[in-house]
Write an enzyme that holds these catalytic residues in place. Structure first.
Site: not given
Ligand code: 5GP
Ligand code: ZN
Length: 142
Positions: A37-38, A95, A102, A108
């Protein structure tokens, strides 16, 4: 509930799958990719994404979920063996919907290593007033 977003050129995870943007990939199989995760919640925070676009858990076919679960075993082995500090536990989180946190509408699974009780992911039990479970169960009994 949010409308399910279709695959688009703008989907960041589709772009990662197509290698249009870089990612730190640690494992993969024929249906899914595991990458760091970034913006990690803890060291080794990994997300597993399907190679095909599905907007969330509920809209991901069981076969693909199974491939993601199988890949999670591989990821845990790698994290347990290779991180500088071995995690003491993990949280597996997905999420669904903006209200649930999300941000990326390409399904994911987060795999979040846990090192200390008060760091990383935690369920907030007891923070808000909720109905008695017996009352809720009345609506749900099959
Ligand atoms: P969500 O909030 O949708 O459950 O999680 C999305 C996740 O994707 C976040 O933890 C965010 O840091 C990660 N993320 C968003 N953009 C990128 C990206 O370009 N590369 C990577 N490796 N992770 C990302
Ligand atoms: Zn996508």
């Amino acid at each position: 509930m949010n409308k399910c977003k279709k695959a688009s050129n703008k989907c960041i995870f589709c772009q990662i799958v197509k290698k249009q943007i870089p990612a730190l990939i640690i494992a993969k199989n024929n249906k899914a990719i595991a990458l760091l995760d970034i913006n990690p919640v803890s060291d080794g925070h990994t997300i597993i994404i399907p190679k095909k676009h599905y907007c969330d858990w509920q809209n991901t076919p069981p076969k693909v979920l199974f491939a993601i679960v199988k890949l999670s075993y591989k990821v845990i082995k790698i994290l347990n063996k290779s991180l500088p500090i071995k995690p003491l536990g993990y949280n597996y989180v997905s999420n669904q919907g903006k209200i649930a946190g999300q941000q990326v509408f390409h399904f994911h699974l987060h795999i979040i290593p846990k090192y200390k009780e008060n760091e990383g992911f935690k369920l907030d039990h007891g923070k808000i007033k909720v109905k008695k479970i017996g009352e809720i169960y009345k609506y749900l009994t099959i």
